[in-house]
Design a protein around this motif. Structure first.
Motif, PDB file in Angstrom:
ATOM      1  N   ARG A   1      66.573   5.729  30.848  1.00 32.77           N
ATOM      2  CA  ARG A   1      65.227   6.070  30.353  1.00 32.77           C
ATOM      3  C   ARG A   1      65.129   5.870  28.843  1.00 32.77           C
ATOM      4  O   ARG A   1      64.078   5.478  28.327  1.00 32.77           O
TER       5      ARG A   1
ATOM      6  N   ALA B   1      62.334   3.565  27.219  1.00 32.14           N
ATOM      7  CA  ALA B   1      61.458   4.074  26.156  1.00 32.14           C
ATOM      8  C   ALA B   1      61.534   3.160  24.935  1.00 32.14           C
ATOM      9  O   ALA B   1      60.504   2.842  24.309  1.00 32.14           O
TER      10      ALA B   1
ATOM     11  N   ALA C   1      57.767   5.999  22.254  1.00 36.10           N
ATOM     12  CA  ALA C   1      57.760   6.424  23.655  1.00 36.10           C
ATOM     13  C   ALA C   1      58.897   7.420  23.824  1.00 36.10           C
ATOM     14  O   ALA C   1      59.946   7.300  23.183  1.00 36.10           O
TER      15      ALA C   1
ATOM     16  N   ASP D   1      59.214  11.282  29.125  1.00 34.74           N
ATOM     17  CA  ASP D   1      57.940  10.958  29.781  1.00 34.74           C
ATOM     18  C   ASP D   1      58.119   9.969  30.925  1.00 34.74           C
ATOM     19  O   ASP D   1      57.165   9.668  31.635  1.00 34.74           O
ATOM     20  N   ILE D   2      59.325   9.428  31.069  1.00 33.08           N
ATOM     21  CA  ILE D   2      59.566   8.405  32.089  1.00 33.08           C
ATOM     22  C   ILE D   2      60.035   9.071  33.380  1.00 33.08           C
ATOM     23  O   ILE D   2      60.989   9.859  33.361  1.00 33.08           O
TER      24      ILE D   2
ATOM     25  N   GLU E   1      55.126   6.216  33.174  1.00 36.36           N
ATOM     26  CA  GLU E   1      55.195   6.892  31.879  1.00 36.36           C
ATOM     27  C   GLU E   1      54.016   7.852  31.842  1.00 36.36           C
ATOM     28  O   GLU E   1      52.865   7.435  31.960  1.00 36.36           O
TER      29      GLU E   1
ATOM     30  N   THR F   1      51.909  10.755  30.086  1.00 38.54           N
ATOM     31  CA  THR F   1      51.611  11.358  28.781  1.00 38.54           C
ATOM     32  C   THR F   1      50.317  12.162  28.848  1.00 38.54           C
ATOM     33  O   THR F   1      49.433  11.864  29.650  1.00 38.54           O
TER      34      THR F   1
END
Lengths: 486, 486
Positions: A126, A130, A141, A145-146, A317, A319
């Motif tokens: 990850r 990112a 990134a 969040d992944i 992803e 967010t």
């Protein structure tokens, strides 16, 4: 128990949401194609074609596209790390593939490529993803969040499951759309709120249309929760302009909608005048941060130049969700433990391919560019061919893997379809298949303006077969139009 | 939009089924363990242990179990078939692995290991699996009954999705159960109808208890649709006797229930007096065919002696459904396109490992038997250790990968737990973790007779670490009992 069936489970007593769900990409026409294929094997020469050409699905390697060597080298080495330090390995694998495999195996706790990972995916992978997103977008990134998934489809299901409480919860979806969305919304018992893409302006996504459909849904008591945007478009092939994307972001922000951005075709752009911009980049460049817009971006290893459909790798992803909602997303991910590690590794490779100076760089770039250039040529040839057919118009495939031509059918054809108990587009596609062996998907599987008829055709058949396909299509179409002339 | 949150999605407006779902195997205690691990990395020596030992989850390779060489050789070769005919390959891979990889690659249409397969999985691999089932059971198996999935979890979800229409549809589940079932039933909005396994008779599954719970559910208006049986048991480790299994089949037949047979631990049997029998074999040996009993058997590559959790391979064998319902199962499978091909290949290897005479046979058998024998020893050692603890009793792990000891806690301990806002089992498990670094899952995550307290502990830590674990557990337990003596 149903009295007239020996089985306790019947079509009358299963979940009606399952009954309601449809998925035309592998639907009736494909079943017919599979039967024809068996027929051809059993009785060669029994049909006016030698092979079935599956243009129904974005499955490049099934039509002969070769995998990217570097990716496969790394996957093989990670599957059998015991050979990483053997001398024969250096004769079989490129140096940077060996290095990359070491690096990946080292990122996996205990070097255990056969263990369940963290529910979101291996942290080190990850991190790589990112970093790849950051390089692509120019904005940070966060690896947390992944959420890595077995292809993009489970990620879409996760989001629908999270957002849909009842049939009064609506999801704005483009029409035409990729039927994963309609199927997933049906399975989760929600309401698909359609917005029409404008065929006349190259499948334009117009904000007034979004507003109109949102208001119409609200007036029916529908709670619209999210907007699905597929960019580049499936089945429509358009690539959104940045200004248009900014308007979409603004619309979602104003209306409190989650923006579900299907960006799985981000590498598939074929026209010099268009460029892919992620919605994350667009929203960040508008100054909107984590607290301003709720955005989910879906990515997959199945598409792009690599087309590794069978590996089932992908990620979302996520967010702009509160900590407590993210916890819920994590919980649901953890019920399924994790996505497959090879798919996770491949997703990291896609987001971090060989760089200038790496041993594989030149051959990697050559493989990649050959595939993309060939796809662009195939798209153009097929588009031109469709546009030459009587009564057919076809927008450009600026991106993705599909063309979605409109066919204007005669009254006589429409009546014949009715008599055959089929929609006119289904009728046309079955006739096409029976005559040519070419499998395309009727437009009704994706949605279309009522009274218009289309089909989706992938641009994926091998380039050397395209001329023959064009000939067969053209001949079929001419005969069809003659047969059903009013 | 919630007025006090910047986010359109809040815990108050997401799908309440998501909120309701719980999955303790990766729950609160595990989160605490992950934080302790970060702590240990940042500040070595900050806790009274050097490492976290994850005994919460059946994830053998995360605890150092090595993969089966033959399986990994074949996977690597299928990932990069370009090396199959290179001479260096013969120095690195066994001959039968190379042969098997050729055979598998040839079974995949177009040799495209990177293509989506048939929605149920590659036909040739399903043929191999069906042949393996036939060899195991002595009764025929049909490759068209096999649906390959990314581990067994998605298969369980598919079935719950099919069967559950509303909260009035019930699924009979053992208590204690593997929380995938409770989570999946919650996510699909159904009702878990519990039946209790009898701890006093080694977690016996008694038909009168099934009948009692079925009647109780019916009297509440619950439509009970299926019976889940986990054999060998998770978290309970019992292996069902054949006579008991016949009674269960008869019960399902009489009551018109789908028998959902979780048979993922079929290779994990550790006691000579017990043998695994599939429910398919048992029902066929009773003379019940396709039209007599509706049965789904779940299998996974994650368990057994191989423990390939990260590969996410598995299948369900679906028998006794009408053609129209099977079509619906197929349709839902096709929405997700297919499971990952490496997982499919591995599932075929698990059901068709090297045979006598194959080059790898001896080394394969040695690897397999070493692992199973070691697991049996570890199970016995831990069982004995638990049974020596004050107030603890622990049934034998006849199979699977877990022990589920009962701990009898003092009033004082129960009050302390209450003060700490935790259930007594959670309180005990957190204290254990903080004192020893050993992560186990509180019994409440699996269900237990009200007023009793348990935890689940895997038998998977490396064998050389077991004595130290026993010492640490024992020391902790003695101190805990002393601290909270009434």
């Amino acid at each position: 128990m149903a009295s007239d069936s020996p089985f306790p489970v019947t079509a009358q007593n299963i979940n009606p949401k399952v009954l309601k769900c449809e998925y035309a990409v592998r639907g009736e026409v494909v079943t017919l194609a599979q039967n024809l294929q068996k027929d051809l094997q059993a009785n060669p020469g029994s049909h006016p074609f030698d092979e079935i050409l599956y243009c129904n699905i974005g499955n490049p390697q099934s039509l002969g596209q070769q995998p990217i060597t570097f990716f496969r080298e790394v996957l093989a080495l990670c599957d059998h790390p015991a050979i990483l330090d053997k001398s024969e390995t250096q004769g079989l694998f490129s140096t940077d593939a060996i290095q990359r495999a070491w690096q990946i195996v080292d990122q996996i706790p205990g070097r255990a490529t056969g263990a369940y990972s963290h529910s979101q995916g291996v942290k080190g992978l990850r991190d790589t993803i990112a970093a790849g997103i950051e390089e692509r977008d120019g904005f940070p990134a966060n690896p947390d969040d992944i959420f890595m998934t077995d292809g993009a489809s489970p990620a879409v299901h996760n989001m629908m499951q999270l957002l849909i409480r009842s049939e009064n919860d609506g999801i704005l979806c483009p029409i035409p759309q990729y039927p994963l969305y309609s199927a997933s919304i049906a399975l989760h018992g929600g309401c698909l709120v359609p917005y029409y893409l404008d065929e006349a302006t190259g499948w334009g996504l117009e904000i007034p249309e979004l507003k109109k459909q949102l208001e119409a849904a609200k007036s029916k008591g529908i709670n619209v929760r999210a907007l699905v945007v597929i960019n580049p478009g499936n089945p429509t092939g358009q690539v959104l302009g940045e200004a248009n994307q900014r308007d979409i972001v603004e619309f979602c922000k104003q209306e409190g909608l989650v923006l579900l951005a299907d960006e799985v075709y981000q590498e598939n752009v074929y026209v010099p005048e268009k460029k892919f911009h992620s919605f994350k980049k667009v929203s960040r460049s508008m100054g909107y941060g984590e607290n301003d817009i709720t955005l989910v971006s879906f990515q997959s290893v199945s598409k792009g130049y690599h087309g590794e459909c069978g590996k089932r790798g992908g990620y979302m992803e996520v967010t702009g969700f509160s900590a407590e909602v993210r916890e819920q997303i994590y919980k649901v991910a953890s019920v399924n433990l994790c996505s497959n590690i090879s798919g996770q590794i491949l997703a990291s490779l896609v987001m971090s391919p060989p760089k200038v100076g790496d041993e594989s760089y030149d051959s990697f770039m050559a493989e990649k560019e050959n595939i993309l250039a060939s796809l662009a040529r195939r798209a153009k040839t097929l588009e031109d061919a469709f546009n030459k057919l009587e009564g057919v118009t076809c927008n450009k495939a600026e991106g993705a893997m599909y063309l979605f031509p409109q066919i204007r059918l005669s009254e006589k054809a429409i009546k014949a379809a009715e008599a055959a108990n089929a929609t006119p587009d289904n009728f046309y596609c079955k006739r096409l298949l029976n005559a040519t062996g070419v499998v395309v998907v009727p437009g009704s599987g994706f949605g279309q303006v009522p009274g218009t008829w289309h089909f989706r055709c992938t641009i994926l058949p091998p380039e050397e077969k395209i001329p023959a396909i064009v000939t067969r299509l053209t001949e079929f179409h001419e005969k069809f139009m003659d047969e059903f002339r009013d």
